[in-house]
Enzyme design. Structure first.
Site, PDB file in Angstrom:
ATOM      1  N   SER A 133       0.962  -0.893   0.126  1.00 14.27           N
ATOM      2  CA  SER A 133      -0.042  -0.287  -0.010  1.00 14.27           C
ATOM      3  C   SER A 133       0.775   1.014  -0.174  1.00 14.27           C
ATOM      4  CB  SER A 133      -0.890  -0.050   1.319  1.00 14.27           C
ATOM      5  OG  SER A 133      -1.538   1.400   1.276  1.00 14.27           O
ATOM      6  N   TYR A 146      -1.288  -0.278  10.889  1.00 11.80           N
ATOM      7  CA  TYR A 146      -1.654  -0.895   9.371  1.00 11.80           C
ATOM      8  C   TYR A 146      -0.179  -0.585   8.785  1.00 11.80           C
ATOM      9  CZ  TYR A 146      -3.721  -0.630   4.537  1.00 11.80           C
ATOM     10  OH  TYR A 146      -3.949  -1.049   3.331  1.00 11.80           O
TER      11      TYR A 146
END
Length: 245
Positions: A133, A146
């Site tokens: 990501s 995350y």
């Protein structure tokens, strides 16, 4: 000859769109996820085979890979897409949230790479693709678990590529921005340049077909985050702090 791929996280979001996209382009797809019901629905499409599996269970993961080897399955592409996101409170860090996030976002990627790579060895053009990501490019609020897990994934993929250079297995790192999935639909903040799962699948498919080692999209978000990363450290932190307000 039909090409064969294995896609994790195929029950929803990007993984679901990828499974459909690859199958529509003539690939045989082994769709991996924990939800057997959702996989069975997906497997109703031509070319898709359901492989229910908990990627955080190393024993089950090893057994599944061994079963595929015994069946003579040769994978041309292993696409590790499964992931999760949990936001945390910096004043009371939830250690369990970190454990859960790293279990699927990082440790499962490492384990799946270990167990599924042998299935690539007989392919004429083996590819290992790992979805990370853009989140780790910039310090976003509440994203400690995350973002850190995705930073680990990106480093793992880049380092793995170096050590596999003589193996014939190409390693591609996929770093999307905001994609409209069940995970991002829970977000309560603005998501600039949000793209659909179909668009994400198309970008990933075309990038891997072109042999790209790194796939980032949307381009506008990538450029914006790159520019922010060039700011002096203190100024970058000030910008990040203002963004959370």
């Amino acid at each position: 000859m039909t090409s064969t791929c294995l896609i994790t996280g195929a029950s929803s979001g990007i993984g679901h769109a990828l499974a459909l996209y690859y199958a529509a382009n003539g690939w045989t797809v082994y769709a991996v996820a924990r939800s057997e019901d959702k996989l069975n629905q997906l497997a109703q499409h031509t070319g898709i085979k359901a492989l229910p599996l908990d990627l955080t269970d190393n024993t089950a993961l090893c057994s599944a890979a061994e079963q595929l080897l015994e069946e003579g399955v040769v994978l041309d592409l292993v696409l590790l897409n499964a992931g999760t996101c949990e936001y945390v409170d910096a004043t009371d860090l939830d250690l369990a949230a970190f454990d859960r996030t790293f279990a699927i976002n990082f440790h499962a990627v490492v384990a799946a790479s270990k167990y599924f790579m042998p299935l690539l060895k007989a392919s004429m053009s083996p590819q290992l693709a790992i979805v990370s990501s853009m989140a780790h490019f910039f310090p976003f609020t509440r994203a400690q678990a995350y973002g850190a897990s995705k930073a680990a994934v990106s480093y793992f993929a880049d380092s793995l590529r170096i050590d596999l250079v003589d193996s014939g297995i190409s390693v591609s790192l996929i770093e999307p921005g905001f994609v409209d999935t069940p995970l991002t639909q829970k977000n309560d903040f603005s998501m600039p340049f949000l793209v659909s799962t179909d668009t994400a699948a198309e970008r990933i498919y075309s990038g891997l077909a072109a042999g790209k080692q790194r796939i980032r999209f949307p381009r506008r978000l990538s450029i914006m985050l790159k520019l922010l990363s060039l700011l002096p450290y203190r100024l970058r932190n000030n910008v990040a702090a203002r963004m959370k307000q």
